[in-house]
Design an enzyme around this catalytic site. Structure first.
Site, PDB file in Angstrom:
ATOM      1  N   LYS A  82      40.545 -33.773 -46.400  1.00  0.00           N
ATOM      2  CA  LYS A  82      40.422 -33.433 -44.982  1.00  0.00           C
ATOM      3  C   LYS A  82      38.982 -33.016 -44.707  1.00  0.00           C
ATOM      4  O   LYS A  82      38.368 -32.321 -45.531  1.00  0.00           O
ATOM      5  CB  LYS A  82      41.402 -32.295 -44.686  1.00  0.00           C
ATOM      6  CG  LYS A  82      41.517 -31.860 -43.249  1.00  0.00           C
ATOM      7  CD  LYS A  82      42.592 -30.772 -43.126  1.00  0.00           C
ATOM      8  CE  LYS A  82      42.825 -30.328 -41.692  1.00  0.00           C
ATOM      9  NZ  LYS A  82      43.938 -29.358 -41.579  1.00  0.00           N
ATOM     10  N   SER A 157      47.348 -30.300 -38.371  1.00  0.00           N
ATOM     11  CA  SER A 157      46.031 -30.861 -38.156  1.00  0.00           C
ATOM     12  C   SER A 157      45.535 -31.792 -39.258  1.00  0.00           C
ATOM     13  O   SER A 157      44.525 -32.470 -39.058  1.00  0.00           O
ATOM     14  CB  SER A 157      45.028 -29.717 -38.008  1.00  0.00           C
ATOM     15  OG  SER A 157      44.952 -28.962 -39.215  1.00  0.00           O
ATOM     16  N   SER A 181      49.958 -27.308 -40.764  1.00  0.00           N
ATOM     17  CA  SER A 181      49.057 -28.466 -40.699  1.00  0.00           C
ATOM     18  C   SER A 181      49.102 -29.383 -41.905  1.00  0.00           C
ATOM     19  O   SER A 181      48.523 -30.466 -41.875  1.00  0.00           O
ATOM     20  CB  SER A 181      47.615 -27.993 -40.479  1.00  0.00           C
ATOM     21  OG  SER A 181      47.460 -27.485 -39.178  1.00  0.00           O
TER      22      SER A 181
END
Lengths: 472, 68
Positions: A82, A157, A181
């Site tokens: 990420k 996310s 997330s």
């Protein structure tokens, strides 16, 4: 030997082939990069593809194998990070205009550990801006799209992490989880996603959102791959103030031992009347409970305090801590944030210190209750993850309040290990999911249960039907 | 003032105190968010913190003086 295409191989399967000499890390990595090149123009899961670095990592892994050096299960295995994970010499943007040119000098601890384990970094993955906004179109990079249907969101996310694993670009992708997330994208994209126990994985070098709620963890296609990743990334870091100074557990040893004799709690009260619950999601959890019983576990319905209390405490803490991280920029350059990030992050400036303190008091009360009263009697909890299959982009709310249709934040609040795992599919062909929640630092039990369920259902065999004519 | 007007004044005061400007086209959404934050805070105030919740008596005045 397996007849699976390379992008369907698990970490364990690919590792076995590499060690048997029937596959090289270079070939696996080249195939991954080709698949990304062929398909990611639609899915937008990667912000930065580090092709040269990946091929160099793969060549180094192959050279190590040739010399008899084996650093463990992740050696030669492609993965993604990420884009809130800071990586030395590689742009790390947090999917934001504010950091679009940010090139860190140092790696985060997780990347250091993955490098040391011989992993192959394919690149940096899309996220909701600073792990907080929503799927947005006013940022420097497009939002990731769901491999099961690109008209639908991935969840967030860790949006690119979910998409990249489901699409078979990576065997594993690291995410972060402050209110869900990791588990949200795992639920919407049909992957496994583990939020480890708070303090088990170092957050040093991962851009913070809410320092008492942030967790780092993996998204993978199988539970075994999740366990193998945890073995490489867990461990004490004296420079992360939340890091637990405990020996690293063996996350793999109990896989395959089943769930016979386990006691499982099922808090239907948390989700059965929730707004947005799909009947298919609820039915799949009931089916999962029945599966665990068939496997020899006992499943009993329990009562928990109102979900809204967990949610309220979690949201006030999250908003306050996120605002504290971003305060200066929200004061001086607010319009450099995406609209949704800004609308939601400024709310932290409006919360009183006394209200925040009450949120921490309630957090303590709920944590004690959950761990002493419930997990003192049960080995684990199964409950809803996402309340429904992934919505379409045009169904997402564009304002406040940000009512996320997932029930993951309670376990950020309490710090318990919580894993989202697929439970089946909706009639529309989108993944359904549930959470397995364990006692603190008993992540291995969560993984053991997940692996038993996965083996009983065979859901890992089903992959998104991407346009394979375009793929490698 | 109406509740809505009071809420709007509160938002302006708190935003000014925090040093944040609220753009006209975002004001309605932030106001809705603030209303929700107040709802969440009020909900948390319904939770009683008892001595059993805090054996060390570090949270609240009332618990510390109980029995004195």
């Amino acid at each position: 030997m397996t007849s699976k295409p390379l992008h369907d191989l698990s970490i364990a399967e690919a590792g076995r082939m590499i060690r048997a000499g029937s596959l090289t890390s270079s070939a696996l990595t080249e195939a991954s990069l080709a698949r990304i090149a062929a398909l990611d123009d639609v899915l937008a899961s990667f912000i930065t593809v580090t092709g040269e670095r990946a091929m160099a990592d793969a060549a180094a892994a192959d050279a190590d194998f040739a010399q008899g050096v084996d650093k463990g299960p992740l050696q030669g295995i492609p993965y993604g990070l990420k884009d809130i994970y800071m990586t030395a010499g590689i742009r790390s943007t947090c999917h934001s205009k504010l950091l679009v040119d940010n090139v860190p000098a140092e790696d985060c601890v997780v990347e250091t550990k993955l490098k040391a384990a011989g992993g192959v970094l394919l690149g940096k993955l899309a996220t909701h801006e600073f792990a907080f906004g929503g799927p947005s179109f006013d940022l420097p990079f497009p939002p990731a799209r769901n491999p099961w249907n690109p008209d639908h969101i991935t969840g967030g996310s860790s949006s690119g992490s979910g998409a990249a694993v489901a699409a078979g670009f990576c065997r594993m992708a690291m995410g972060s989880d402050t209110g869900g997330s990791i588990r949200g994208p795992a639920a919407y994209c049909g992957t496994v996603g583990l939020k480890p126990t708070y303090g088990l994985v170092s957050r040093r070098g991962i851009f913070p959102l809410s320092f008492t709620l942030d967790h780092a963890g993996p998204l993978t296609w199988s539970v075994e791959d999740c366990a193998l990743t945890m073995q490489a990334i867990a461990g004490h870091d004296p420079e992360d103030p939340a890091s637990a100074d405990l020996p690293v557990p063996n996350f793999v040893a109990d896989l395959g031992k089943g769930v016979e004799g386990m006691r499982i709690a099922l808090p239907r009260c948390h989700y059965k009347d929730a707004v947005g619950l799909s009947p298919e999601t609820a039915a799949a959890i009931e089916q999962a409970a029945a599966t665990f019983e068939k496997l020899g576990a006992t499943v009993e319905e329990i009562a928990l305090p109102d979900y809204d209390l967990f949610n309220a405490a979690g949201r006030l803490i999250l908003f306050s801590e996120a605002y504290a991280v971003h305060e200066k920029n929200l004061q001086t350059r607010p319009l450099d944030y995406g609209r949704l990030t800004h609308l939601r992050m400024v709310l932290g400036a409006l919360i009183s210190a006394s209200d925040l303190t009450q949120a921490f008091r309630v957090r303590r009360k709920l944590s004690l209750l959950l761990n002493r009263d419930i997990l003192g009697r049960y080995d684990a909890i199964i409950t809803a993850s996402a309340l429904a299959p992934a919505p379409r982009f045009d169904e997402m709310p564009q304002g406040n309040p940000p009512n996320w249709p997932i029930q993951t934040i309670p376990y950020n609040l309490t710090g318990n290990p919580a894993m989202s795992i697929p439970t089946g599919f909706s009639k529309s062909g989108l993944p359904l999911s549930m959470q397995i929640v364990g006692r603190p630092f008993e992540d291995a039990t969560v993984l053991r249960m997940g692996q038993a369920f996965e083996a009983a259902t065979g859901l890992t065999a089903l992959r998104p039907a991407l346009d394979l004519a375009k793929a490698a | 003032m109406t509740d809505a007007a009071t809420l709007a004044v509160e938002l302006d005061v708190l935003a000014a105190k925090a040093g944040i400007a609220i753009q006209h086209d975002r004001r309605e959404a932030i106001l809705a968010g603030y209303q929700d934050v107040k709802r969440l805070a009020a909900l948390l105030r319904t939770v009683e913190i008892t001595p059993a919740d805090e054996p060390a008596n570090i949270y609240t005045f009332a618990n510390i003086v109980r029995g004195a």
